[in-house]
Design a protein around this motif. Structure first.
Motif, short mmCIF file in Angstrom:
data_model
loop_
_atom_site.label_atom_id
_atom_site.label_comp_id
_atom_site.label_asym_id
_atom_site.label_seq_id
_atom_site.Cartn_x
_atom_site.Cartn_y
_atom_site.Cartn_z
N LEU A 1 36.21 38.23 44.82
CA LEU A 1 36.75 39.06 44.23
C LEU A 1 38.15 38.28 43.51
O LEU A 1 38.30 38.73 42.09
CB LEU A 1 36.70 40.56 44.59
CG LEU A 1 35.37 41.07 44.76
CD1 LEU A 1 35.82 42.36 45.20
CD2 LEU A 1 34.76 41.72 43.53
N GLN A 2 39.38 37.82 44.23
CA GLN A 2 40.42 37.61 43.45
C GLN A 2 39.94 36.09 42.97
O GLN A 2 41.02 35.81 41.52
CB GLN A 2 40.81 37.55 44.97
CG GLN A 2 41.35 39.15 45.39
CD GLN A 2 42.63 39.18 46.11
OE1 GLN A 2 43.63 38.30 46.26
NE2 GLN A 2 42.70 40.27 46.65
N LEU A 3 39.09 35.68 43.06
CA LEU A 3 38.57 34.00 42.91
C LEU A 3 38.63 34.28 41.82
O LEU A 3 38.73 33.67 40.31
CB LEU A 3 37.94 33.85 43.96
CG LEU A 3 37.45 32.11 43.12
CD1 LEU A 3 38.39 31.09 42.87
CD2 LEU A 3 36.31 31.50 44.00
N GLN A 4 37.66 35.54 41.13
CA GLN A 4 36.78 35.69 40.15
C GLN A 4 37.58 35.81 38.80
O GLN A 4 37.64 35.03 37.74
CB GLN A 4 35.75 36.48 40.07
CG GLN A 4 34.75 36.49 41.01
CD GLN A 4 33.83 37.61 40.89
OE1 GLN A 4 33.95 38.84 41.01
NE2 GLN A 4 32.27 37.39 40.18
N GLY A 5 39.24 36.81 39.14
CA GLY A 5 39.91 36.64 37.96
C GLY A 5 41.15 35.97 37.67
O GLY A 5 41.31 35.24 36.42
N VAL A 6 41.18 35.28 38.79
CA VAL A 6 42.58 33.57 39.45
C VAL A 6 41.47 32.65 37.76
O VAL A 6 42.08 32.57 36.82
CB VAL A 6 42.13 33.06 40.50
CG1 VAL A 6 42.21 31.48 40.42
CG2 VAL A 6 42.95 33.97 41.39
N MET A 7 40.04 33.27 37.71
CA MET A 7 39.24 31.84 37.25
C MET A 7 38.79 32.50 35.94
O MET A 7 38.90 31.71 35.08
CB MET A 7 37.77 31.20 37.79
CG MET A 7 37.25 30.76 39.37
SD MET A 7 35.22 30.95 39.64
CE MET A 7 35.31 30.07 38.75
N ALA A 8 38.89 33.50 35.65
CA ALA A 8 38.99 34.49 34.34
C ALA A 8 40.18 34.22 33.60
O ALA A 8 39.81 33.97 32.64
CB ALA A 8 38.39 36.24 34.87
N GLU A 9 40.95 33.42 34.76
CA GLU A 9 42.86 33.01 33.47
C GLU A 9 43.11 31.92 33.45
O GLU A 9 43.57 31.65 32.36
CB GLU A 9 43.52 34.13 34.56
CG GLU A 9 43.54 35.57 34.56
CD GLU A 9 45.06 35.96 35.59
OE1 GLU A 9 44.70 35.34 36.15
OE2 GLU A 9 45.35 37.17 34.82
N GLN A 10 42.10 31.06 34.20
CA GLN A 10 42.80 29.54 33.91
C GLN A 10 41.31 29.41 32.87
O GLN A 10 41.01 29.49 32.60
CB GLN A 10 41.77 29.24 35.01
CG GLN A 10 40.50 28.38 35.48
CD GLN A 10 39.55 28.47 36.18
OE1 GLN A 10 40.55 28.07 37.52
NE2 GLN A 10 39.18 27.09 36.65
N ASP A 11 42.28 27.83 32.13
CA ASP A 11 42.26 27.52 31.23
C ASP A 11 41.03 25.97 31.27
O ASP A 11 41.03 24.95 30.73
CB ASP A 11 43.32 27.08 29.94
CG ASP A 11 44.05 26.70 30.52
OD1 ASP A 11 44.46 26.10 31.58
OD2 ASP A 11 45.26 26.68 30.52
N GLU A 12 41.23 25.78 32.29
CA GLU A 12 39.96 25.24 32.71
C GLU A 12 38.77 25.19 33.37
O GLU A 12 38.20 26.35 33.79
CB GLU A 12 41.06 23.50 33.59
CG GLU A 12 41.11 24.70 34.91
CD GLU A 12 42.16 23.69 35.36
OE1 GLU A 12 43.02 22.69 35.16
OE2 GLU A 12 42.55 23.75 36.82
N PRO A 13 37.33 24.38 33.54
CA PRO A 13 36.73 24.78 34.14
C PRO A 13 36.38 24.68 35.67
O PRO A 13 38.02 24.19 36.53
CB PRO A 13 35.64 23.23 33.82
CG PRO A 13 36.68 22.81 32.75
CD PRO A 13 38.15 22.76 33.29
N MET A 14 35.86 25.68 36.20
CA MET A 14 35.18 25.04 37.81
C MET A 14 36.42 24.02 38.59
O MET A 14 35.29 22.96 38.06
CB MET A 14 34.49 26.07 38.19
CG MET A 14 33.82 26.51 39.73
SD MET A 14 32.32 26.70 40.20
CE MET A 14 32.05 27.75 38.75
N ARG A 15 36.48 24.04 39.67
CA ARG A 15 37.12 23.19 40.40
C ARG A 15 36.26 23.14 41.60
O ARG A 15 35.72 24.12 42.33
CB ARG A 15 38.95 23.40 40.82
CG ARG A 15 39.88 23.74 39.86
CD ARG A 15 41.15 24.24 40.22
NE ARG A 15 41.87 24.89 39.23
CZ ARG A 15 42.88 25.76 39.69
NH1 ARG A 15 42.66 26.45 40.36
NH2 ARG A 15 44.05 25.60 38.22
N GLU A 16 36.44 22.40 42.48
CA GLU A 16 35.69 21.52 42.92
C GLU A 16 35.22 23.05 44.26
O GLU A 16 34.44 23.54 45.22
CB GLU A 16 35.46 20.04 44.06
CG GLU A 16 34.88 19.44 42.97
CD GLU A 16 33.78 19.55 42.84
OE1 GLU A 16 32.37 19.66 43.86
OE2 GLU A 16 33.27 19.46 41.95
#
Length: 399
Positions: free
Chosen positions: A185-200
């Motif tokens: 749940l928290q990771l999804q918020g972090v990824m929604a805010e980041q301006d780069e593709p998904m990290r490994e």
């Protein structure tokens, strides 16, 4: 007359006394309304011995309590709890529900209570629930995961009801949608805010989350096999190319959960990409599902122009869809501009089944509605009393 010794804390300097002040023999020292100006005066009064009639003190306290309640009522009238505020609060409430993960997952009772309240909220106004899913410009990306779980749950509820699934299966599906992404749940918020593709490292966490969610829920006391299996399989594909196990023998609930998960994700904005238009998301779903019952149910539930969609009318006005009707092409629209496209102070409802107000098509530029509150579109929507909620439910639309 029974006397009560006057506490220092009850005297407010510079303000009128609310009661008469007496000495120990009941002789009047200061009349009600007298103002004690300084600490020195108060010290002298208390040193001499200051008392108030206990009945008079009780009467003053009662009046003060009534005044406080009146102020609270006035405040409630100014900012009453309504459907809009409850939708706005839903992500924060879910955040609090999941705040102690992974050490202390919410209990089965807590999850069921949240799901029940969410279903009640949907039933008060289904169109408003869809509006909340479509218009997400003001949603904070930090809460992306929590809003996504709520939106997926709402879509699961509406989709399963349209397919006339048994109530027990519907509840299992709604519970699964709320909890499928608990570990990220928290990771999804972090990824929604980041301006780069998904990290490994993020990909690794995402790949592991279905099985981890099942583990946490099992430890929390969940024994519903439909609920747990749907979560375990919601990223699997019938062709075996899904994860985490590459299964092909998927349950109906798992497939439905994946449909709701993917569709609501596509129509939700992130920093790296804008929300996909409803019509395009529906077309993609229809192709992927080969026009099956699940995609058909989603498309029929949203309609061609769902609540929250921005549309151009044949009159030249721009409006926002506020309510579906029996015709998927003719919803009720709130016009927010005049016929020249200039913003107006007040909205006007337009019946798009009338030729002069027919919908020309969706509007790509959402600037006008980016920060427009739903109260502007719907007017004030007060909560229905608990005893009348069932009576106020919208009728199920025919397929």
């Amino acid at each position: 007359m029974k006397l009560l010794r006057l506490p220092r804390s009850k005297v407010r300097l510079g303000e009128p006394l609310p009661w008469n002040v007496r000495d120990e023999s009941t002789r009047l020292l200061l009349s009600r309304g007298h103002i004690v100006e300084s600490e020195e005066q108060l010290d002298a009064l208390l040193t001499r011995g200051a008392f108030v009639d206990i009945e008079e003190a009780r009467a003053v306290a009662h009046l003060a309590d009534l005044a406080e309640k009146e102020r609270a009522n006035i405040s409630a009238l100014k900012r009453p709890e309504n459907l809009f505020s409850l939708w706005d609060q839903s992500a924060e409430e879910m955040y609090k529900l999941m705040a102690k993960l992974p050490e202390a997952p919410p209990s089965l009772v807590q999850l069921t209570d949240f799901a029940t309240r969410l279903i009640d909220l949907v039933d008060q106004d289904v169109d408003m629930a869809l509006y909340h899913m479509v218009r997400q410009e003001s949603a904070h990306l930090y809460y992306y995961g929590y809003n996504h779980a709520i939106h997926a749950s709402v879509l699961c509820l509406l989709m399963a009801r349209r397919l006339q699934w048994p109530q027990a299966r519907i509840l299992s599906l709604v519970h699964a949608a709320l909890t499928m992404n608990m570990p990220i749940l928290q990771l999804q918020g972090v990824m929604a805010e980041q301006d780069e593709p998904m990290r490994e490292s993020q990909k690794t966490q995402i790949h592991a989350h279905p099985e981890l969610a099942v583990q946490w829920l099992t430890e929390a006391g969940v024994t519903d096999g439909d609920w747990l299996t749907a979560i375990a399989q919601h990223h699997e594909h019938a062709d075996g190319n899904g994860y985490p196990q590459g299964r092909t023998d998927l349950t109906d609930l798992a497939v439905a959960l994946r449909v709701a998960d993917v569709f609501t994700s596509k129509i939700s904005p992130r920093k790296l990409r804008a929300a996909l238009p409803i019509q395009e998301a529906a077309r993609q779903l229809f192709r992927e599902d080969h026009g099956g019952p699940l995609s058909s149910a989603v498309i029929k539930e949203f309609g061609l122009y769902p609540p929250g969609e921005v549309v151009k009318l044949s009159s030249g006005e721009i409006g926002i869809v506020m309510r579906r009707t029996d015709s998927v092409k003719c919803p009720l629209v709130a016009a927010i501009t005049d016929d020249k496209g200039h913003p107006t102070v007040h909205t006007v409802q337009r019946d798009t089944s009338q030729a002069q107000y027919a919908i020309v098509g969706p509007v790509a530029d959402k600037t006008l509605v980016a920060r427009m509150p739903p109260e502007r579109i719907y007017g004030y929507q007060q909560l229905a009393p608990a005893s009348t909620q069932d009576a106020g439910k919208l009728p199920h639309r025919p397929a």
